[in-house]
Design a protein around this motif. Sequence first.
Motif, PDB file in Angstrom:
ATOM      1  N   VAL A   1     -25.053  60.923 -16.338  1.00  0.00           N
ATOM      2  CA  VAL A   1     -26.392  60.511 -15.901  1.00  0.00           C
ATOM      3  C   VAL A   1     -27.445  61.360 -16.615  1.00  0.00           C
TER       4      VAL A   1
ATOM      5  N   SER B   1     -35.405  61.424 -10.370  1.00  0.00           N
ATOM      6  CA  SER B   1     -34.793  60.279 -11.027  1.00  0.00           C
ATOM      7  C   SER B   1     -33.444  60.660 -11.632  1.00  0.00           C
TER       8      SER B   1
ATOM      9  N   LYS C   1     -30.532  58.649 -13.738  1.00  0.00           N
ATOM     10  CA  LYS C   1     -30.210  57.357 -14.324  1.00  0.00           C
ATOM     11  C   LYS C   1     -28.844  57.398 -15.001  1.00  0.00           C
ATOM     12  N   SER C   2     -27.982  56.433 -14.634  1.00  0.00           N
ATOM     13  CA  SER C   2     -26.683  56.333 -15.290  1.00  0.00           C
ATOM     14  C   SER C   2     -26.896  55.723 -16.668  1.00  0.00           C
TER      15      SER C   2
ATOM     16  N   ASN D   1     -22.985  56.816  -8.013  1.00  0.00           N
ATOM     17  CA  ASN D   1     -24.070  57.256  -8.898  1.00  0.00           C
ATOM     18  C   ASN D   1     -25.455  56.822  -8.411  1.00  0.00           C
ATOM     19  N   PRO D   2     -25.619  55.552  -7.982  1.00  0.00           N
ATOM     20  CA  PRO D   2     -26.966  55.143  -7.546  1.00  0.00           C
ATOM     21  C   PRO D   2     -27.483  55.946  -6.357  1.00  0.00           C
TER      22      PRO D   2
ATOM     23  N   ASP E   1     -29.907  58.827  -7.227  1.00  0.00           N
ATOM     24  CA  ASP E   1     -31.243  58.539  -7.729  1.00  0.00           C
ATOM     25  C   ASP E   1     -32.268  58.592  -6.601  1.00  0.00           C
TER      26      ASP E   1
END
Lengths: 281, 360
Positions: free
Chosen positions: A173, A219, A221-222, A191-192, A195
């Motif tokens: 990420v 933030s 981000k992948s 992962n999300p 965020d």
Amino acid sequence: MSSGYNFAYLDEPTKRMLRRSLLKAVAIPGYQVPFASREMPLPFGWGTGGIQVTAAILGRDDRLKVIDQGADDTTNAVSIRDFFAKTAGVATTLSTRDATVIQTRHRIPETPLQHGQIMVFQVPIPEPLRWLEPRETETRRMHAFADYGAMHLKLYEDVARYGRITTAYDYPVLVAGRYLMRPSPIPRFDNPKLDASPALMLFGAGREKRIYAVPPYTSVKSLDFEDHPFTIESWDRPCARCGAADSYLDEIITDDRGGRRFVCSDTDHCNQRLDAKEKAA
Amino acid sequence: MYVAVKGGAAAIRAAHELLADVRRGDRDVPQVDLAQIDQQLGGAVDRVMAEASLYDRELAAVAIRQARGDLFEAVFLLRAYRTTLPRLGDSEPLNTGAMQVDRRISATFKDLPGGQVLGATFDYTHRLLDFELDAPDLSATTPVCTAPPPPRVGDLLGADGLIEPNPDDGSTPADITRDPPTYPASRAARLQALSRGDEGFLLALGYSTQRGYGWSHPFAGEIRRGFVDVEFVPEELGFAITIGKVEVTEVDMVNHFSGTEDTPPCFTRGYGLAFGHGERKAMSMALVDRALRAAELGEDVAGPAQDQEFVLSHCDNVEASGFVQHLKLPHYVDFQAELDVLRRLRAERIEEEALKEAAE
């Protein structure tokens, strides 16, 4: 055990050293801060980084939850929870909602985290570029220049060869648009959740002697490509126990004739849903 | 049927009870006491003290007994204890030149001031199992060396300028237990890491330098073993006092060096030091120390033993053993993620092949 050792095992100067490293990590999201990792009475590779971070931030009023593979009852989670119950005497809990500090290996709970909560991740290999470049001297330079082309190339080669990105977990990420970071071996599914999370995320790698952090509302981000967007795991059936259709499932082999069951990996989430169902019935 | 690992806590407790039982073994056999381990398994005690970097024979014996003779586990136990101890300060550098030697040999000179003192050694023993060892005849007492400390071979060579001086810029050495590792590491940091590094790993690396993986041409300039005083300067006194003695093995390897534009040709050093009777360890360490100096001496870094990051980040057996064995921990979540990717890839392949067949 409780006598003869300081609160939460580590001596106070060591905790201060850890907190300084943590503050630096929070100030530079995603940046790996070297720290003088100590030998812990648990083996390296079994969560010593997470344990040191937890020991450094734990206060007497904290409620600690420890999970491994999402479950509170896996052997290593039990062992680490017992360790802090003994050495710090803090309250422990199985509930994500009630916990102030959650130490985890390989999962982020399904129950949304709240402001004020702290997640502590156990990290085996902190360096996202390690498999591309084994040398620390090189990878530190690559981070300094935000030279992440090699990682994009690796993902692109996946797409070229297999038609999709094949990194299954510990998916790289970009944090706050600057540092490339390993989220620790959580599945892509989690992962999300990193965020813009309201919770503070701290990562400890004991053997590799690195600490890093994602502050709340940052933030994360992948990495992906426009035509190959990041995807998460999905199942074509719900949890066999609680019926959840939106949680990460563990596969359990039930016989030697190909029998399978899928159940929530997050035991607290699964049990809460079952309890709610029972109450409603 | 739901087969999750419930009752982990009870299972762990039961496993530890079993371990205690296995550790004790047959109750009709007397338990070994700590003095027996210290006196009769001294080699094990020495190794555990060296790799745990804690000089305490009794605690090492406690660890060895608790680990049921598993020396890696004993090192780990002692390290985890050591890390909780406060640091009161740095001792003065050990003066091994003033060592009361019980062994001192040099492979570079047939005879030299102070002579060759073999002391207690396995060297030249025939490795034949001795079935009579349970009743050894010790009636004849062997004299121990009481001669004054012999001069160092390195100093004898140094007097003619044939060997590089031991550089000491007076700066405070790094402390690898308090400073995170950075590369390139100073020689002090490297030597600390090597002296607590795994004997087997260093042995193999040292061996590799003798077989062409890293240029090396070593002579055992001097090996000496014995007790040295540990001196400490308490702030309130302002002068050094002796606070105890430690037994160490010290190895000064003499290596070839062709010199550079700035320095005339001279011998270079590789240094090894280990607690107790640690000759194999100290010799290996000296080989690896010299190999790790390749870059500073302008030599090619070609072999693994010359590669700082490779050697220093893999020589600690507490770290290595933990990480290798963490593979025993559950990995269902990652494995499920791998399964997910693999199944998707296979499904896509099968679909493609079906389309291909339909087209043909």
